[in-house]
Design a protein around this motif. Sequence first.
Motif, mmCIF file in Angstrom:
data_model
loop_
_atom_site.group_PDB
_atom_site.id
_atom_site.type_symbol
_atom_site.label_atom_id
_atom_site.label_comp_id
_atom_site.label_asym_id
_atom_site.label_seq_id
_atom_site.Cartn_x
_atom_site.Cartn_y
_atom_site.Cartn_z
ATOM 1 N N PHE A 265 0.969 -2.369 0.095
ATOM 2 C CA PHE A 265 -0.327 -1.762 -0.178
ATOM 3 C C PHE A 265 -0.590 -0.587 0.760
ATOM 4 C CE2 PHE A 265 -4.938 -1.592 0.646
ATOM 5 C CZ PHE A 265 -5.365 -1.274 -0.627
ATOM 6 N N SER B 170 1.642 2.357 -0.208
ATOM 7 C CA SER B 170 1.227 3.083 -1.412
ATOM 8 C C SER B 170 -0.015 3.927 -1.145
ATOM 9 C CB SER B 170 0.980 2.111 -2.569
ATOM 10 O OG SER B 170 -0.097 1.243 -2.256
ATOM 11 N N GLU C 191 3.264 -7.841 1.036
ATOM 12 C CA GLU C 191 2.210 -7.299 0.176
ATOM 13 C C GLU C 191 1.338 -6.317 0.946
ATOM 14 O OE1 GLU C 191 0.206 -10.779 -1.087
ATOM 15 O OE2 GLU C 191 1.702 -11.289 -2.609
#
Length: 167
Positions: free
Chosen positions: A52, A55, A48
């Motif tokens: 993150f 992105s 995760e």
Amino acid sequence: MEDSYSVSSPRRILSLSKKRRASVSFQDPDEKLSGFRLPEEHGPKTSEVYGFVGSITTIVATAIFLIWAYVPESWLHSVGIFYYPSRYWALAVPTYAMVTVVLALGFYIGLNFMFTPPPTSLNSLFDEFSREPATSKPSMEGDDQPIEPISDIGIDRINHLMFKDVK
């Protein structure tokens, strides 16, 4: 796993630790069976975090690229940015990337055509993994028939099954 001092009830579990401190847990007894319980370790997973950061990095890089490609040089100079790559690369890099992808796909398809045997070759029918069907006939003792071993179906049998009515 539970202490000898624990008491179970349908909606809550009252457990006493070894130090005789009471702790109350409002845990559904079906949570263990359903698999929807919270993991023992809290906090974000590494995948995760990487997603993150990836992105956010992509958004920032796209914004910097668009500013570099479309904002006039006088605006960049007024902000204090004097050193940046030539605007030629704003078109050249995406063009080179697209041409590279198209050539790689063409090369891959060409290699597949080169290494595929022609339709008339026996290599398209038989290879080192081909298995001949078993020649032994199973005994007809009632309804219990043994399962035949895995084997390839001969091309003559396939032609007979598919084209037996065609003359």
